[in-house]
Structure formats: C-alpha cells, structure tokens
Design an enzyme around this catalytic site. Structure first.
Site, short mmCIF file in Angstrom:
data_model
loop_
_atom_site.label_atom_id
_atom_site.label_comp_id
_atom_site.label_asym_id
_atom_site.label_seq_id
_atom_site.Cartn_x
_atom_site.Cartn_y
_atom_site.Cartn_z
CG HIS A 1 -2.07 0.91 1.12
ND1 HIS A 1 -1.99 2.24 1.39
CD2 HIS A 1 -3.32 0.68 0.69
CE1 HIS A 1 -3.17 2.80 1.17
NE2 HIS A 1 -4.00 1.87 0.73
CG ASP B 1 -8.28 -4.37 -2.86
OD1 ASP B 1 -7.47 -3.43 -3.01
OD2 ASP B 1 -9.50 -4.23 -2.92
C1 SDX Z 1 -6.21 0.10 -2.89
O1 SDX Z 1 -4.44 4.60 -2.03
C2 SDX Z 1 -5.37 3.97 -1.41
O2 SDX Z 1 -5.74 4.30 -0.30
C3 SDX Z 1 -5.96 2.79 -2.16
C4 SDX Z 1 -6.96 1.94 -1.40
C5 SDX Z 1 -8.23 2.70 -1.12
O3 SDX Z 1 -8.94 2.30 -0.20
O4 SDX Z 1 -8.55 3.63 -1.89
O5 SDX Z 1 -6.39 1.50 -0.19
C6 SDX Z 1 -7.37 0.72 -2.22
O6 SDX Z 1 -5.94 0.45 -4.01
C7 SDX Z 1 -5.37 -0.90 -2.15
C8 SDX Z 1 -4.11 -1.34 -2.97
C9 SDX Z 1 -4.58 -2.43 -3.93
N1 SDX Z 1 -3.51 -2.77 -4.89
C10 SDX Z 1 -2.91 -3.97 -4.84
O7 SDX Z 1 -3.12 -4.81 -3.98
C11 SDX Z 1 -1.98 -4.22 -6.01
C12 SDX Z 1 -0.67 -4.81 -5.50
N2 SDX Z 1 0.02 -3.75 -4.72
C13 SDX Z 1 0.88 -2.87 -5.44
O8 SDX Z 1 0.89 -2.81 -6.78
C14 SDX Z 1 1.49 -1.75 -4.63
O9 SDX Z 1 1.75 -2.21 -3.38
C15 SDX Z 1 0.68 -0.47 -4.54
C16 SDX Z 1 0.32 0.03 -5.91
C17 SDX Z 1 -0.55 -0.70 -3.77
C18 SDX Z 1 1.53 0.56 -3.83
O10 SDX Z 1 2.60 0.79 -4.63
P1 SDX Z 1 3.70 1.93 -4.29
O11 SDX Z 1 3.43 2.58 -2.99
O12 SDX Z 1 3.84 2.78 -5.48
O13 SDX Z 1 4.94 1.07 -4.01
P2 SDX Z 1 5.88 0.52 -5.13
O14 SDX Z 1 5.06 -0.01 -6.26
O15 SDX Z 1 6.91 1.54 -5.41
O16 SDX Z 1 6.50 -0.73 -4.34
C19 SDX Z 1 7.55 -0.52 -3.42
C20 SDX Z 1 8.36 -1.82 -3.51
C21 SDX Z 1 8.79 -2.14 -4.94
O17 SDX Z 1 9.95 -2.93 -4.83
P3 SDX Z 1 11.38 -2.17 -5.04
O18 SDX Z 1 11.31 -1.45 -6.36
O19 SDX Z 1 11.53 -1.24 -3.85
O20 SDX Z 1 12.40 -3.31 -5.01
O21 SDX Z 1 7.55 -2.93 -3.10
C22 SDX Z 1 7.34 -3.80 -4.21
C23 SDX Z 1 7.68 -3.02 -5.45
O22 SDX Z 1 8.13 -3.90 -6.47
N3 SDX Z 1 5.93 -4.16 -4.15
C24 SDX Z 1 5.46 -5.38 -4.35
C25 SDX Z 1 4.07 -5.28 -4.14
N4 SDX Z 1 3.75 -4.02 -3.83
C26 SDX Z 1 4.90 -3.31 -3.85
N5 SDX Z 1 6.07 -6.53 -4.70
C27 SDX Z 1 5.26 -7.60 -4.82
N6 SDX Z 1 3.93 -7.60 -4.61
C28 SDX Z 1 3.29 -6.45 -4.28
N7 SDX Z 1 1.98 -6.43 -4.09
#
Ligand code: SDX
Length: 436
Positions: free
Chosen positions: A313, A371
């Site tokens: 998140h 989720d």
């Molecule tokens: C919702 O914003 C809100 O409040 C949203 C929400 C709401 O109520 O409105 O809470 C609802 O959207 C919840 C989130 C649902 N999305 C997912 O579950 C999709 C999977 N999660 C991600 O794609 C990710 O975690 C995000 C998009 C939610 C957050 O991404 P960020 O903050 O931009 O973080 P990032 O993508 O830069 O990740 C940081 C690191 C990265 O690794 P490095 O580059 O540092 O090595 O963490 C890794 C990412 O690759 N990473 C994951 C991951 N999420 C982040 N690796 C594997 N699986 C994941 N789910």
C-alpha cells in the site's frame, strides 16, 4: 490549518535568493510546507510524480496513519464503526461530520430508501452494452449517464443540488450494480424494496428472481454492510483525487463520480480485489499451497512482473486495519455457509503467513491490504469476481461525494492544473514534407 512557528527556508547553491516557506500543522499527522508562492518567487516547480510527498488539499474527512495501521473516518476508528454502526450511519458521518442520532438516522435512511429506484429509461440504456461487457465498463457508463437523467441536480456549485445528487448516488448505486449483474446473466431486473436494509436490498436485487421469495441471510447481510463500511473512504487515493480534480472544473457530480469509477477499475487500485482472487485461483490451479513457494519466487523476481495482489500500500507500512476486519468477516461468512475449509481461504492465509515472514516483504513493509480477503468473502456470498470492483465503487461513492462536497465548499478551491518538467524537443521549424 494552524501556522507553525517553524518556517522552511529554501536556499540555492547558485546564490539565487533563498525563500522562507510557511509550514502548517493539521490536527493530527504530518505538517505541510506551503509552496503555493514558490513558482511566482523562484520560477521553479516542485517535482513529485505519483504525489509521494504532496498534500493536495486540507481535509476533515478521513485520516490514515500508515505506520500505526490506523484509519479514522471523521475521527472514529474503523474498527468501532465496522462493529458498532451500519453503512448508512457511516454515510451520514462522512457527509455531515457527526454520527446521527436516532431521529437523524431514520430521516436519512428514509430519504435514501425512497431514492433507490432508477429512471425506468435506464434499463434501455443498459441494452446498448454487450451482455458480456465488464461490469465496470457498464457502471462507468451508467453513472456518467445519470447526468442525462437527473438534470435537476447537476449544478455542482448549488449546495442543494449537491445534497440531492449525493442521496441519489448513494441510493441508486446498489440498484445500478445489481442491474449490471442481472443484465450480464440475462435475468430480469429486481426492483428495490423499501422494507429491506441497504445491504439486504442489494443482496435481494442481486440474487432474487421473480419466481420465488428471497429473504436475505442476516449473516451475509451484515457482512455486505461491513464490506461497504470498510470501503467507504480512504483519504486522497487515486480515484478520490480523480473525483476532486474532475469536479474542480465545475462539471456535474455524476460526471465527477463516473471519473472515480473509471479510475478505481485499475488493478493497482480497486481492481486489485478481482486481480487477487484471480491470482489465488491461478495458484490453486497450479497445485495450491504446495506451489506457494514457486509463486513467491516469481513475485520476488523483478523481471516476472508478478505482484502479490492484495499486498502492499502507498500509505500503510503496517497492517491495513481493513484487512483484519475483512478476515474476520471472511471467517463469519465461511462458517455460516459451511465453507470453513474453503481452499482459497486456506491458500490466502498460507500466502499471508509466508509473506509476513519473508524478508522481501518485511523489508518493503508489504502487508495485506483491504483487497486481500475481500474477494474471498464476496465469492463465498456468491458475487461473481468481475463484480468485486463494482461493489468497491458502490461503497466508495459516499467517500467520493463527501470529498467532492468538501472541496466545492472550500472557498480556497480552484480548478486543479498541475505543471510539468518538460524534457521534450526545443522549438524547431516544420520542414515541407518533401524534405523530411
Ligand atoms: C487500494 O491509495 C489507497 O488508499 C488505495 C486503497 C483505497 O482504499 O482507496 O487503499 C485501495 O488500491 C489498495 C491497494 C490495492 N492494490 C494492490 O493490492 C496491487 C498490489 N500492490 C501494489 O501494486 C502496490 O503495493 C501499490 C500500488 C498498492 C503501492 O505501490 P507503491 O506505494 O507505489 O509502491 P511501489 O510499487 O513503489 O512498491 C515498493 C516496492 C517495490 O519494490 P522495489 O522497487 O523497492 O524493489 O515494493 C514492491 C515493489 O516492487 N511491491 C510489491 C508489491 N507491492 C509493492 N512486490 C510484490 N507484490 C506487491 N503487491
């Protein structure tokens, strides 16, 4: 906003004049540095793609403490609202700032109940879609289409219009989502009933047929209501920021909410519940729990492009409090339906356990989000996977409306118009096509 007696001083190593920037304190949470005069005084913009360090507004509605894993709607912890209130009480709170007393609640519930039908013409609007269209495509069209039906509540700058549009949107979203579902399975629409609760009405419109009586199961009705509460609002997330930016042009409330529906659809946002369930079904098909290790290796391999959907998140760097409540709801529903041994639930719990012990996730502070379990409980209730995000949109509509209303009611608001760092071609002359 309370001016802090601490100032931020911006100085430049090239000898350009430094600049003091005011800092403001909120009631809780991080202070903000006011950069509104930065460009006028320095000719420079700030640069923050994805808005990782940017507060786009001041708000009184929802507060998230990502480190503590805390979520407050108008100051009330989500754990208390989800266990002591129902969704319409929570709607009243998000819209008005206070929980209703009994008389206020009865009046609000009555107003919403009396607006649950949609214009009869809307069923013909649905006929324009293919029956196998994704429900979010249909819902984006239906919500936007509401501005073609409810002309008497489209002036976003008229507080009365905003109030009527709010009631209409909250009241009609369950009806529209259920209509999109019925249309996709070729069944007749089920009209709302005024003697059912908001969640009970939704379940009946979804699963009843004209051929027999349908009585909502109280455990499933309570679970549905809690799912709505958990999804109702969440600060300045992507779809809420979309609604604010769209509404800042003065467009009508229905169009602004339709933009929020479209944004929520993305798998990185509200579409994650559908993506999460598809991921669980994929692992199950690969061999289930025995294949979790192999799947996790893919997730940790950057080149695989595989993410553990339902994890991570932007704000929560601790457990998403909604995920805990969703897991409890999952237990209740699966027990009620005799599905305690649901293989997907067992798989999800195994995935969570492994992820919470795995360095990759621990270092990146990746925890289950709202989720992760919501798909399992909705699937157990009988909701088809492609409809999960439509239900998220149904619930989030009140949050979008409350945030839009707060923005329009803010005397300081103006049309949102971010700038950019331009890295493209400098000015050049067009050559005649013959010499290109
Ligand atoms: C919702 O914003 C809100 O409040 C949203 C929400 C709401 O109520 O409105 O809470 C609802 O959207 C919840 C989130 C649902 N999305 C997912 O579950 C999709 C999977 N999660 C991600 O794609 C990710 O975690 C995000 C998009 C939610 C957050 O991404 P960020 O903050 O931009 O973080 P990032 O993508 O830069 O990740 C940081 C690191 C990265 O690794 P490095 O580059 O540092 O090595 O963490 C890794 C990412 O690759 N990473 C994951 C991951 N999420 C982040 N690796 C594997 N699986 C994941 N789910």
């Amino acid at each position: 906003m309370t001016p802090s007696d601490v100032k931020a001083t911006l100085s430049f190593s090239d000898g350009s004049p430094s600049m003091d920037l005011p800092i403001y304190k909120g009631s809780i949470g991080p202070d903000v540095i006011d950069i509104r005069k930065l460009y006028a005084q320095t000719g420079k913009f700030t640069y923050d793609p994805g808005f990782l360090s940017t507060a786009s507004c001041n708000s009184k509605i929802t507060y998230i403490d990502g480190d503590k894993g805390e979520l407050l709607y108008r100051g009330y912890p989500i754990e208390q609202l989800a266990t002591q209130c129902d969704f319409l009480e929570t709607c009243y709170l998000l819209l008005n700032g206070e929980l209703p007393n009994q008389a206020e609640k009865d009046e609000f519930v009555n107003r919403v109940t009396k607006h649950t039908m949609v214009n009869e013409q809307m069923q013909f609007f649905l006929r324009g879609f293919r029956r196998d269209a994704h429900p979010m495509a249909v819902l984006t069209g239906l919500v936007g289409g509401m501005s073609a039906f409810y002309h008497d509540s489209t002036d976003i700058n008229n507080a009365e219009h905003r109030k009527i549009a709010a009631i209409r949107l909250i009241a009609k979203m369950p009806t529209l989502v259920a209509m999109a579902y019925k249309y996709s399975i070729g069944q007749p629409y089920i009209y709302p009933r005024n003697d059912l609760s908001y969640a009970g009405n939704f379940l009946r419109m979804m699963f009843a047929t004209p051929c027999e009586e349908y009585k909502p199961n109280p455990v499933l009705e309570r679970a549905m209501d809690r799912i709505f509460i958990l999804h109702a609002d969440h600060e300045q997330n992507a779809s809420t920021s979309t609604v604010r930016l769209c509404g800042s042009s003065g467009t009508n409330p229905f169009a602004a909410i339709a933009a929020g529906v479209a944004c929520l659809w993305g798998p990185a946002h509200g579409g994650a519940n559908e993506a999460c369930l598809n991921m669980l079904e994929e692992i199950q098909a690969m061999g289930g729990v025995s294949k979790v290790g192999e799947f996790m290796n893919q997730v940790k391999d950057k080149n695989s492009g595989v993410r553990l959907m339902g994890f991570g998140h932007r704000v929560y760097k601790n457990y998403d409090p909604r995920a805990k409540l969703m897991q409890e709801t999952c237990n209740e529903v699966l027990a009620e339906l005799g599905l305690e041994n649901d293989p997907l639930f067992a798989l999800a719990k195994k995935l969570e356990q492994i992820a919470l012990e795995d360095d990759y996730f621990v270092q990146r502070k990746l925890y289950p989000n709202v989720d992760f379990y919501s798909g399992i409980v909705q699937r157990a209730i009988g909701i088809p996977v492609p409809l999960f995000t439509a239900i998220f949109a149904l619930a989030r509509t009140v949050g979008w409306i409350a945030q839009l209303d707060e923005m329009i009611g803010d005397p300081e608001y103006k049309i949102g118009r971010p700038r950019q760092l331009f890295v493209g071609a400098e000015k050049r002359d067009v050559k005649p096509i013959g010499s290109r």
